[in-house]
Scaffold this active site. Structure first.
Site, PDB file in Angstrom:
ATOM      1  N   GLY A 121       0.772  -1.247   0.000  1.00  5.23           N
ATOM      2  CA  GLY A 121       0.000   0.000   0.000  1.00  5.23           C
ATOM      3  C   GLY A 121       0.796   1.285   0.000  1.00  5.23           C
ATOM      4  O   GLY A 121       0.328   2.307  -0.479  1.00  5.23           O
ATOM      5  N   GLU A 138       4.269   4.011   6.106  1.00  2.00           N
ATOM      6  CA  GLU A 138       3.037   3.213   6.049  1.00  2.00           C
ATOM      7  C   GLU A 138       1.972   3.909   5.210  1.00  2.00           C
ATOM      8  O   GLU A 138       1.916   5.131   5.163  1.00  2.00           O
ATOM      9  CB  GLU A 138       2.453   3.079   7.463  1.00  2.00           C
ATOM     10  CG  GLU A 138       2.891   1.857   8.222  1.00  2.00           C
ATOM     11  CD  GLU A 138       2.208   0.580   7.721  1.00  2.00           C
ATOM     12  OE1 GLU A 138       1.570   0.589   6.657  1.00  2.00           O
ATOM     13  OE2 GLU A 138       2.332  -0.425   8.443  1.00  2.00           O
ATOM     14  N   ASP A 139       1.092   3.124   4.633  1.00  2.00           N
ATOM     15  CA  ASP A 139      -0.040   3.732   3.937  1.00  2.00           C
ATOM     16  C   ASP A 139      -1.061   4.247   4.957  1.00  2.00           C
ATOM     17  O   ASP A 139      -1.403   5.412   4.975  1.00  2.00           O
ATOM     18  CB  ASP A 139      -0.681   2.762   2.929  1.00  2.00           C
ATOM     19  CG  ASP A 139      -1.124   1.431   3.532  1.00  2.00           C
ATOM     20  OD1 ASP A 139      -0.842   1.159   4.710  1.00  2.00           O
ATOM     21  OD2 ASP A 139      -1.777   0.650   2.804  1.00  2.00           O
ATOM     22  N   ASP A 196      -4.501   2.194  11.056  1.00  2.00           N
ATOM     23  CA  ASP A 196      -5.927   2.052  11.354  1.00  2.00           C
ATOM     24  C   ASP A 196      -6.012   1.558  12.809  1.00  2.00           C
ATOM     25  O   ASP A 196      -5.937   2.362  13.731  1.00  2.00           O
ATOM     26  CB  ASP A 196      -6.488   1.071  10.321  1.00  2.00           C
ATOM     27  CG  ASP A 196      -7.991   0.881  10.397  1.00  2.00           C
ATOM     28  OD1 ASP A 196      -8.646   1.563  11.178  1.00  2.00           O
ATOM     29  OD2 ASP A 196      -8.522   0.025   9.666  1.00  2.00           O
ATOM     30  N   LYS A 232      -6.194   6.834  11.121  1.00  2.00           N
ATOM     31  CA  LYS A 232      -7.592   6.795  11.573  1.00  2.00           C
ATOM     32  C   LYS A 232      -7.602   6.729  13.097  1.00  2.00           C
ATOM     33  O   LYS A 232      -7.676   5.647  13.675  1.00  2.00           O
ATOM     34  CB  LYS A 232      -8.281   5.550  11.007  1.00  2.00           C
ATOM     35  CG  LYS A 232      -8.391   5.531   9.491  1.00  2.00           C
ATOM     36  CD  LYS A 232      -9.129   4.287   9.019  1.00  2.00           C
ATOM     37  CE  LYS A 232      -9.351   4.278   7.539  1.00  2.00           C
ATOM     38  NZ  LYS A 232      -9.954   3.021   7.057  1.00  2.00           N
ATOM     39  N   PHE A 255     -13.372   4.083   3.922  1.00  2.00           N
ATOM     40  CA  PHE A 255     -12.447   3.154   3.277  1.00  2.00           C
ATOM     41  C   PHE A 255     -11.887   3.859   2.048  1.00  2.00           C
ATOM     42  O   PHE A 255     -12.604   4.158   1.099  1.00  2.00           O
ATOM     43  CB  PHE A 255     -13.127   1.837   2.893  1.00  2.00           C
ATOM     44  CG  PHE A 255     -12.124   0.802   2.475  1.00  2.00           C
ATOM     45  CD1 PHE A 255     -11.389   0.107   3.437  1.00  2.00           C
ATOM     46  CD2 PHE A 255     -11.879   0.550   1.134  1.00  2.00           C
ATOM     47  CE1 PHE A 255     -10.425  -0.828   3.067  1.00  2.00           C
ATOM     48  CE2 PHE A 255     -10.921  -0.391   0.751  1.00  2.00           C
ATOM     49  CZ  PHE A 255     -10.196  -1.071   1.719  1.00  2.00           C
ATOM     50  N   ASP A 269      -5.422  -0.140  -2.109  1.00  2.00           N
ATOM     51  CA  ASP A 269      -6.271  -0.975  -2.964  1.00  2.00           C
ATOM     52  C   ASP A 269      -7.611  -1.304  -2.336  1.00  2.00           C
ATOM     53  O   ASP A 269      -7.822  -1.155  -1.132  1.00  2.00           O
ATOM     54  CB  ASP A 269      -5.563  -2.301  -3.268  1.00  2.00           C
ATOM     55  CG  ASP A 269      -5.645  -3.276  -2.093  1.00  2.00           C
ATOM     56  OD1 ASP A 269      -5.363  -2.848  -0.947  1.00  2.00           O
ATOM     57  OD2 ASP A 269      -6.016  -4.437  -2.317  1.00  2.00           O
ATOM     58  N   ARG A 299      -4.992   0.780  -7.009  1.00  2.00           N
ATOM     59  CA  ARG A 299      -3.706   1.325  -6.533  1.00  2.00           C
ATOM     60  C   ARG A 299      -3.163   2.401  -7.457  1.00  2.00           C
ATOM     61  O   ARG A 299      -2.436   3.294  -7.030  1.00  2.00           O
ATOM     62  CB  ARG A 299      -2.652   0.210  -6.436  1.00  2.00           C
ATOM     63  CG  ARG A 299      -2.938  -0.834  -5.373  1.00  2.00           C
ATOM     64  CD  ARG A 299      -1.698  -1.687  -5.138  1.00  2.00           C
ATOM     65  NE  ARG A 299      -2.001  -2.935  -4.461  1.00  2.00           N
ATOM     66  CZ  ARG A 299      -2.160  -3.080  -3.148  1.00  2.00           C
ATOM     67  NH1 ARG A 299      -2.055  -2.032  -2.361  1.00  2.00           N
ATOM     68  NH2 ARG A 299      -2.425  -4.250  -2.628  1.00  2.00           N
TER      69      ARG A 299
HETATM   70  P1  5GP Z   1      -4.229  -1.831  10.834  1.00  2.00           P
HETATM   71  O1  5GP Z   1      -3.374  -3.016  11.157  1.00  2.00           O
HETATM   72  O2  5GP Z   1      -3.633  -0.509  11.282  1.00  2.00           O
HETATM   73  O3  5GP Z   1      -5.637  -1.997  11.318  1.00  2.00           O
HETATM   74  O4  5GP Z   1      -4.422  -1.825   9.276  1.00  2.00           O
HETATM   75  C1  5GP Z   1      -3.500  -1.327   8.475  1.00  2.00           C
HETATM   76  C2  5GP Z   1      -3.681  -1.817   7.066  1.00  2.00           C
HETATM   77  O5  5GP Z   1      -5.049  -2.027   6.727  1.00  2.00           O
HETATM   78  C3  5GP Z   1      -3.184  -0.742   6.148  1.00  2.00           C
HETATM   79  O6  5GP Z   1      -1.799  -0.870   5.950  1.00  2.00           O
HETATM   80  C4  5GP Z   1      -4.019  -0.966   4.915  1.00  2.00           C
HETATM   81  O7  5GP Z   1      -3.380  -1.905   4.096  1.00  2.00           O
HETATM   82  C5  5GP Z   1      -5.324  -1.539   5.443  1.00  2.00           C
HETATM   83  N1  5GP Z   1      -6.342  -0.486   5.533  1.00  2.00           N
HETATM   84  C6  5GP Z   1      -6.850   0.090   6.634  1.00  2.00           C
HETATM   85  N2  5GP Z   1      -7.746   1.038   6.329  1.00  2.00           N
HETATM   86  C7  5GP Z   1      -7.801   1.070   4.981  1.00  2.00           C
HETATM   87  C8  5GP Z   1      -8.518   1.882   4.044  1.00  2.00           C
HETATM   88  O8  5GP Z   1      -9.288   2.806   4.360  1.00  2.00           O
HETATM   89  N3  5GP Z   1      -8.277   1.618   2.728  1.00  2.00           N
HETATM   90  C9  5GP Z   1      -7.414   0.653   2.299  1.00  2.00           C
HETATM   91  N4  5GP Z   1      -7.280   0.484   0.979  1.00  2.00           N
HETATM   92  N5  5GP Z   1      -6.714  -0.115   3.152  1.00  2.00           N
HETATM   93  C10 5GP Z   1      -6.904   0.095   4.478  1.00  2.00           C
END
Ligand code: 5GP
Length: 181
Positions: free
Chosen positions: A45, A100-101, A104, A132, A153, A160, A166
């Site tokens: 991402g 990081e992208d 969350d 977030k 989202f 993606d 992407r």
């Molecule tokens: P976490 O482990 O912080 O809950 O999730 C992180 C990963 O979830 C991110 O690196 C991403 O790949 C995916 N993710 C979380 N929110 C989104 C979103 O709004 N859109 C997309 N495309 N991926 C997300």
């Protein structure tokens, strides 16, 4: 159908992205001047963001990649985090900046940060394109955030949905999240 037909809202267009990435790049330059910097971009991402960000940081640096799978093909975080590509460069005693992208829940990032800390870097910081805050569950050393978002989202600019979107140059939300089973 092209992508445009399924775009609901443009959250960040090309100009806003370029402006903010340049700004964060300047902050990173100021903070890491004189340090032994290793940038670790998290695949897949963050690849577009990282490509722009590193070119906005006018400093010597090493660049490497880690790949973590955590999300499956849906939009809900799974608890399972798997490291599918490890960092190859030696990070011992160096300043690591994880790019990081999205942070969350923070589970994916925290997993990588813990994994890197075992190798004894001088410090580990995180730079996220999107954050977030409402959904965060674990602490991560989040030092730079380009944009804080609510419970949406987001796709595009490297992010993606089910492996697609992407290559969209903007960050958008979708009208329909159609899952390909
Ligand atoms: P976490 O482990 O912080 O809950 O999730 C992180 C990963 O979830 C991110 O690196 C991403 O790949 C995916 N993710 C979380 N929110 C989104 C979103 O709004 N859109 C997309 N495309 N991926 C997300």
């Amino acid at each position: 159908m092209d992508y445009k037909g399924n775009v609901d809202r443009v959250l960040y267009d090309r100009d806003i992205l370029a402006e903010r990435v340049a700004e964060v790049g300047r902050q990173i330059k100021a903070d890491f001047a004189g340090k032994d910097l290793v940038v670790v971009a998290v695949l897949k991402g963050a690849f577009v963001f990282a490509a722009d960000l590193i070119r906005a940081v006018d400093l010597p640096m090493a660049v490497d990649f880690a790949e973590i799978i955590s999300y499956g093909e849906g939009t809900e975080t799974t608890e399972e985090v798997v490291l599918t590509k490890d960092v190859g460069v030696n990070v011992k005693g160096r300043d690591v900046l994880v790019v990081e992208d999205i942070v969350d829940t923070g589970l994916t990032t925290a997993f990588l940060v813990d994994h890197l800390r075992i190798r004894d870097p001088r410090r580990v910081d995180v730079c996220a394109l999107l954050y977030k805050p409402a959904k965060q569950r674990v602490e991560v050393p989040l030092r730079y955030v380009c944009f804080e978002v609510g419970d949406v989202f987001a796709v595009g600019y490297g992010l993606d949905y089910a492996g697609r979107y992407r290559n969209l140059p903007e960050i958008v939300t979708l009208k329909e999240l159609e899952r390909e089973e």
